[in-house]
Write an enzyme that holds these catalytic residues in place. Structure first.
Site, PDB file in Angstrom:
ATOM      1  N   HIS A   1      35.131  -3.665  32.291  1.00  0.00           N
ATOM      2  CA  HIS A   1      34.063  -4.186  31.431  1.00  0.00           C
ATOM      3  C   HIS A   1      32.692  -3.888  32.021  1.00  0.00           C
ATOM      4  O   HIS A   1      31.797  -3.395  31.335  1.00  0.00           O
ATOM      5  CB  HIS A   1      34.213  -5.694  31.240  1.00  0.00           C
ATOM      6  CG  HIS A   1      32.991  -6.329  30.633  1.00  0.00           C
ATOM      7  ND1 HIS A   1      32.750  -6.360  29.286  1.00  0.00           N
ATOM      8  CD2 HIS A   1      31.912  -6.927  31.217  1.00  0.00           C
ATOM      9  CE1 HIS A   1      31.581  -6.949  29.050  1.00  0.00           C
ATOM     10  NE2 HIS A   1      31.053  -7.300  30.211  1.00  0.00           N
TER      11      HIS A   1
ATOM     12  N   HIS B   1      28.657  -1.596  30.879  1.00  0.00           N
ATOM     13  CA  HIS B   1      27.247  -1.812  31.202  1.00  0.00           C
ATOM     14  C   HIS B   1      26.542  -0.625  31.838  1.00  0.00           C
ATOM     15  O   HIS B   1      25.389  -0.336  31.509  1.00  0.00           O
ATOM     16  CB  HIS B   1      27.116  -3.004  32.155  1.00  0.00           C
ATOM     17  CG  HIS B   1      27.250  -4.343  31.508  1.00  0.00           C
ATOM     18  ND1 HIS B   1      26.252  -4.906  30.751  1.00  0.00           N
ATOM     19  CD2 HIS B   1      28.286  -5.230  31.511  1.00  0.00           C
ATOM     20  CE1 HIS B   1      26.655  -6.096  30.316  1.00  0.00           C
ATOM     21  NE2 HIS B   1      27.877  -6.312  30.756  1.00  0.00           N
TER      22      HIS B   1
ATOM     23  N   GLU C   1      25.369  -7.783  25.524  1.00  0.00           N
ATOM     24  CA  GLU C   1      26.827  -7.900  25.435  1.00  0.00           C
ATOM     25  C   GLU C   1      27.380  -7.517  24.062  1.00  0.00           C
ATOM     26  O   GLU C   1      28.379  -6.812  23.971  1.00  0.00           O
ATOM     27  CB  GLU C   1      27.267  -9.324  25.787  1.00  0.00           C
ATOM     28  CG  GLU C   1      27.097  -9.690  27.258  1.00  0.00           C
ATOM     29  CD  GLU C   1      28.075  -8.975  28.184  1.00  0.00           C
ATOM     30  OE1 GLU C   1      28.972  -8.255  27.696  1.00  0.00           O
ATOM     31  OE2 GLU C   1      27.938  -9.136  29.402  1.00  0.00           O
TER      32      GLU C   1
ATOM     33  N   SER D   1      33.412  -2.018  25.535  1.00  0.00           N
ATOM     34  CA  SER D   1      34.525  -1.999  26.483  1.00  0.00           C
ATOM     35  C   SER D   1      35.792  -2.609  25.882  1.00  0.00           C
ATOM     36  O   SER D   1      36.812  -2.713  26.566  1.00  0.00           O
ATOM     37  CB  SER D   1      34.152  -2.747  27.768  1.00  0.00           C
ATOM     38  OG  SER D   1      33.851  -4.108  27.488  1.00  0.00           O
TER      39      SER D   1
END
Length: 296
Positions: free
Chosen positions: A136, A141, A182, A201
């Site tokens: 993730h 990110h 997010e 993700s």
């Protein structure tokens, strides 16, 4: 889908056992200690998601992924990622055991250090994980941190988080991060695209966020977002859409103090509600979450 009784906890979620020796909660990644099984989990996740995101992820994500030392063969080495990232936007990736305290998280972001979970999920957790792991954090990110706009915005968010803690308004600011970094969507020339790491993700949410008729898709408006609760246990009921990523730079320049004061005087909003003043791109059917509620 979930494994609450058997899944090990990491970092802050593990209590005293998850606290590392360093005050900033950083640890050595220990890249050499990853097992073949762990690299195989990364490979499966990377290959599955890499087949899915073309045509769904924003251009900036694809550019960042292209320019980073990241591939399917093995879990990336944070040192190599940081070498490239620091030259591009001044960021580096630091390993942490899992979730970290808010003040530690904000301090890292304010200093252009992205705290990435060092562990990777087990083979029986491929589709759901309560805590952010290395897949993730790195796949989701780090490619976006190669983009100067996201790099500046996330640093500004870290600085703002430290101020919001002192003012007692952190939940309102946390919603901005949640619905942008997010779970954000952006309108691009080619169509609606994903830039939020929680979506990008996730195999299932990458499909749900863009194509499912159930969720609302609403133009981003700061105070609206700061009032809106979010789902931590399931797909989002509402996604907020930027006109372009440059909107994030405008947010980074906002004086939040009067915004907090205005938001404090208004009621909080449930995740799936729509308001008369919303600029609605998609009015969701709500079928997915209604069915989940009936099932419970």
């Amino acid at each position: 889908m979930k494994h609450p009784s058997t899944a090990p906890k990491h970092g802050l979620a593990a209590g005293d056992a998850g606290r590392p020796e360093r005050a900033d909660w950083t640890i050595d990644q220990g890249w050499e200690r990853y097992t073949q099984e762990e690299h195989a989990v990364w490979r499966f996740l990377f290959e599955r998601q890499s087949r899915l995101v073309p045509g769904r992820a924003c251009r900036e994500f694809e550019e960042g992924m292209r320019d980073l030392p990241i591939g399917a063969d093995q879990i990336p080495d944070f040192r190599r990622l940081s070498d490239v990232l620091s030259r591009r936007t001044g960021w580096q990736v630091v390993a942490v055991p899992g979730l970290v305290p808010d003040d530690v998280f904000f301090e890292h972001l304010a200093n252009r250090r992205f705290p990435a979970g060092q562990f990777i999920r087990r083979a029986d957790q491929l589709d759901y994980l309560e805590e952010p792991d290395v897949f993730h954090d790195v796949f989701g990110h780090v490619p976006m941190l190669m983009n100067p706009i996201l790099a500046d915005f996330v640093q500004a968010y870290g600085e703002g988080g430290l101020r919001a803690q002192r003012m007692g308004v952190l939940p309102n600011l946390a919603r901005v991060y949640w619905y942008t970094v997010e779970f954000g969507l952006v309108q691009q020339t080619e169509g609606l695209r994903i830039y939020g790491s929680g979506i990008i993700s996730s195999y299932a949410e990458s499909l749900f966020a863009l194509a499912d008729p159930s969720p609302n898709r609403v133009r981003f408006e700061l105070e609206r977002v700061m009032r809106t609760r979010y789902r931590i246990d399931d797909f989002q009921e509402t996604y907020f859409v930027l006109h372009d990523l440059e909107e994030l730079l405008e947010l980074a320049r906002v004086d939040f103090a009067p915004v907090y004061e205005r938001v404090r005087q208004q009621s909080e909003l449930e995740p799936g509600i729509l308001l008369p003043g919303d600029d609605i791109m998609t009015r969701g059917t709500g079928v997915y979450h209604a069915a989940r509620a009936e099932g419970n």
